[in-house]
Design a protein around this motif. Structure first.
Motif, PDB file in Angstrom:
ATOM      1  N   GLY A  96      18.027  11.068   5.622  1.00 15.36           N
ATOM      2  CA  GLY A  96      18.235  10.825   7.056  1.00 15.36           C
ATOM      3  C   GLY A  96      18.643   9.415   7.423  1.00 15.36           C
ATOM      4  O   GLY A  96      18.854   9.111   8.592  1.00 15.36           O
ATOM      5  N   LYS A 113       0.822  -1.223   0.000  1.00 10.03           N
ATOM      6  CA  LYS A 113       0.000   0.000   0.000  1.00 10.03           C
ATOM      7  C   LYS A 113       0.854   1.271   0.000  1.00 10.03           C
ATOM      8  O   LYS A 113       0.353   2.352  -0.321  1.00 10.03           O
ATOM      9  CB  LYS A 113      -0.978  -0.002   1.179  1.00 10.03           C
ATOM     10  CG  LYS A 113      -0.327   0.112   2.508  1.00 10.03           C
ATOM     11  CD  LYS A 113      -1.346   0.279   3.620  1.00 10.03           C
ATOM     12  CE  LYS A 113      -0.599   0.462   4.931  1.00 10.03           C
ATOM     13  NZ  LYS A 113      -1.382   0.667   6.071  1.00 10.03           N
ATOM     14  N   ALA A 114       2.126   1.160   0.345  1.00  5.41           N
ATOM     15  CA  ALA A 114       2.989   2.350   0.357  1.00  5.41           C
ATOM     16  C   ALA A 114       4.278   2.116  -0.433  1.00  5.41           C
ATOM     17  O   ALA A 114       5.312   2.723  -0.132  1.00  5.41           O
ATOM     18  CB  ALA A 114       3.296   2.754   1.788  1.00  5.41           C
ATOM     19  N   LYS A 126       6.433  -3.105  -7.771  1.00  2.04           N
ATOM     20  CA  LYS A 126       7.170  -2.195  -8.665  1.00  2.04           C
ATOM     21  C   LYS A 126       8.212  -1.334  -7.938  1.00  2.04           C
ATOM     22  O   LYS A 126       8.905  -0.541  -8.573  1.00  2.04           O
ATOM     23  CB  LYS A 126       6.199  -1.319  -9.461  1.00  2.04           C
ATOM     24  CG  LYS A 126       5.456  -0.269  -8.655  1.00  2.04           C
ATOM     25  CD  LYS A 126       4.649   0.626  -9.603  1.00  2.04           C
ATOM     26  CE  LYS A 126       3.901   1.685  -8.822  1.00  2.04           C
ATOM     27  NZ  LYS A 126       3.127   2.567  -9.671  1.00  2.04           N
ATOM     28  N   ALA A 161      11.573   6.461   3.091  1.00  2.00           N
ATOM     29  CA  ALA A 161      11.012   6.406   4.432  1.00  2.00           C
ATOM     30  C   ALA A 161       9.542   6.800   4.305  1.00  2.00           C
ATOM     31  O   ALA A 161       9.149   7.473   3.339  1.00  2.00           O
ATOM     32  CB  ALA A 161      11.755   7.370   5.334  1.00  2.00           C
ATOM     33  N   ASP A 162       8.732   6.375   5.267  1.00  2.00           N
ATOM     34  CA  ASP A 162       7.290   6.602   5.168  1.00  2.00           C
ATOM     35  C   ASP A 162       6.944   8.070   5.426  1.00  2.00           C
ATOM     36  O   ASP A 162       7.119   8.586   6.536  1.00  2.00           O
ATOM     37  CB  ASP A 162       6.567   5.692   6.160  1.00  2.00           C
ATOM     38  CG  ASP A 162       5.076   5.708   5.891  1.00  2.00           C
ATOM     39  OD1 ASP A 162       4.460   6.779   6.006  1.00  2.00           O
ATOM     40  OD2 ASP A 162       4.530   4.640   5.555  1.00  2.00           O
ATOM     41  N   ILE A 163       6.463   8.724   4.384  1.00  2.00           N
ATOM     42  CA  ILE A 163       6.194  10.167   4.471  1.00  2.00           C
ATOM     43  C   ILE A 163       5.013  10.432   5.403  1.00  2.00           C
ATOM     44  O   ILE A 163       5.010  11.415   6.154  1.00  2.00           O
ATOM     45  CB  ILE A 163       5.961  10.768   3.062  1.00  2.00           C
ATOM     46  CG1 ILE A 163       7.229  10.585   2.217  1.00  2.00           C
ATOM     47  CG2 ILE A 163       5.599  12.256   3.140  1.00  2.00           C
ATOM     48  CD1 ILE A 163       7.080  10.916   0.737  1.00  2.00           C
ATOM     49  N   GLU A 181      19.064   4.631   0.091  1.00  2.00           N
ATOM     50  CA  GLU A 181      19.954   4.518   1.251  1.00  2.00           C
ATOM     51  C   GLU A 181      20.091   3.060   1.706  1.00  2.00           C
ATOM     52  O   GLU A 181      21.176   2.616   2.088  1.00  2.00           O
ATOM     53  CB  GLU A 181      19.424   5.408   2.389  1.00  2.00           C
ATOM     54  CG  GLU A 181      19.557   6.892   2.046  1.00  2.00           C
ATOM     55  CD  GLU A 181      18.784   7.804   2.987  1.00  2.00           C
ATOM     56  OE1 GLU A 181      17.568   7.574   3.186  1.00  2.00           O
ATOM     57  OE2 GLU A 181      19.376   8.743   3.527  1.00  2.00           O
ATOM     58  N   ALA A 201      10.262   2.784  -1.701  1.00  2.00           N
ATOM     59  CA  ALA A 201      10.023   4.152  -2.191  1.00  2.00           C
ATOM     60  C   ALA A 201      10.387   5.219  -1.156  1.00  2.00           C
ATOM     61  O   ALA A 201       9.933   6.358  -1.256  1.00  2.00           O
ATOM     62  CB  ALA A 201       8.576   4.306  -2.623  1.00  2.00           C
ATOM     63  N   GLY A 207      15.033   6.702   1.453  1.00  3.07           N
ATOM     64  CA  GLY A 207      15.436   5.570   2.297  1.00  3.07           C
ATOM     65  C   GLY A 207      15.663   4.283   1.521  1.00  3.07           C
ATOM     66  O   GLY A 207      16.407   3.410   1.972  1.00  3.07           O
ATOM     67  N   GLU A 251      14.693  13.990  -1.053  1.00  6.81           N
ATOM     68  CA  GLU A 251      14.331  14.621   0.223  1.00  6.81           C
ATOM     69  C   GLU A 251      14.242  16.129   0.178  1.00  6.81           C
ATOM     70  O   GLU A 251      13.350  16.728   0.800  1.00  6.81           O
ATOM     71  CB  GLU A 251      15.326  14.201   1.323  1.00  6.81           C
ATOM     72  CG  GLU A 251      15.183  12.772   1.793  1.00  6.81           C
ATOM     73  CD  GLU A 251      15.967  11.753   0.974  1.00  6.81           C
ATOM     74  OE1 GLU A 251      16.458  12.126  -0.111  1.00  6.81           O
ATOM     75  OE2 GLU A 251      16.091  10.609   1.400  1.00  6.81           O
TER      76      GLU A 251
END
Ligand code: CAA
Length: 259
Positions: free
Chosen positions: A141, A23-24, A59, A65-67, A113, A63, A110, A133
């Motif tokens: 970060g 979902k993210a 896909k 770190a969770d925004i 990273e 994507a 992330g 970022e």
């Protein structure tokens, strides 16, 4: 702790970790980072695993770190979240087993990273890399300001960070961010072939090569070469050095025991 977003399987001495949070687009929230840490701990303690592959489901590789988790953080919360990502990625980077990132799709923020905390990056031709970022009002970060500059040089790292530009796999290859680009359908097979090649060598020697490069890169060259001599010497106390050299001289099959 139960795994919800991170899965791993073992196959012939190789663990494949898959990040799957559809979902993210596999974005790293606290829960996923903690699961990743748990998987790394399990792999570190499993003597039957000699190499690791990390990939993403769908896909995206990851994507970022969770925004949605980051949006309302204050300075203290931001630092805590950054420290969590950094400690998990550092654990991966210092894991005494080689880690290959099989980058299947978006590796942004992330995600880029995470791939850089791995030892080797293989990318699908569909992969995309970037540190977006600055476009969100933050700096990278989870190590992006440090590892990207070390991998591709400060000029290219600054360009990517300042512009938040997203690059394709070919460009990532050109600047030295990835080792190889392959067709999407061959990605996992290529990563497994590479892992197989690695695990056919003496595991202690491979582990020490990783440590020598990682630690040596933080040292001046004279100290680093003294360190190299120490670990080179340590290899001669292993059974695998004796059996590896004997097999060469006797033209027989090598058989390493991780001893
Ligand atoms: N965090 C939270 N959710 C995310 C996410 C992220 N990093 N990336 C994607 N998602 C979510 C989207 O919000 C969307 O959710 P909904 O369906 O509920 O709307 C879902 O995943 C699918 O995403 P898109 O509809 O945007 O998919 P797309 O194919 O159109 O675009 C994309 C793909 C270009 C990767 C786009 O999703 C995107 O730009 N994502 C954000 C990338 C990013 O900025 N990453 C850096 C985060 S900051 C960071 O990582 C800081 C750090 O260093 C620690």
């Amino acid at each position: 702790m139960e795994y919800k977003n991170v899965f791993f399987q073992k196959e012939d001495k190789v663990a494949v970790i898959t990040i799957s949070r559809p979902k993210a687009l596999n974005a790293l929230n606290t829960e996923t980072l903690k699961e990743l840490e748990l998987a790394i701990d399990e792999i570190a303690n499993d003597d039957q695993i000699y190499a690791v592959i990390i990939t993403g489901a769908g896909k995206a590789f990851v994507a970022g770190a969770d925004i949605s988790e980051m949006k309302d953080l204050d300075a203290m919360g931001g630092r805590k979240f950054g420290n969590l990502g950094n400690s998990v990625f550092r654990k991966l980077e210092t894991l005494e087993k080689p880690v290959i990132a099989a980058v299947n799709g978006f590796a942004l923020g992330g995600g880029c990273e995470l791939s850089m905390a791995c030892d080797i990056r293989i990318a699908s031709s569909k992969a995309k890399f970037g540190q977006p970022e600055a476009g969100l009002g933050i700096t990278p970060g989870f190590g992006g300001t440090q590892r990207l500059a070390r991998l591709v040089g400060t000029g290219m790292a600054k360009q990517l960070l300042f512009t938040a530009e997203i690059i394709n796999a070919e460009e990532a290859l050109r600047i030295g961010l990835v080792n190889k680009v392959v067709e999407p359908e061959n990605l996992i097979e290529e990563a497994k072939l590479l892992a197989k090649k690695i695990v056919s060598n003496a595991p202690i020697a491979v582990k020490l090569c990783k440590t020598a490069i990682n630690r040596g890169m933080q040292m001046d060259i004279d100290t680093a070469l003294i360190y190299e001599a120490e670990i080179f010497g340590a290899c001669f106390a292993t059974e695998d050095q004796k059996s590896g050299m004997t097999a060469f001289l006797e033209k027989s099959e090598k058989c390493f025991k991780n001893k």
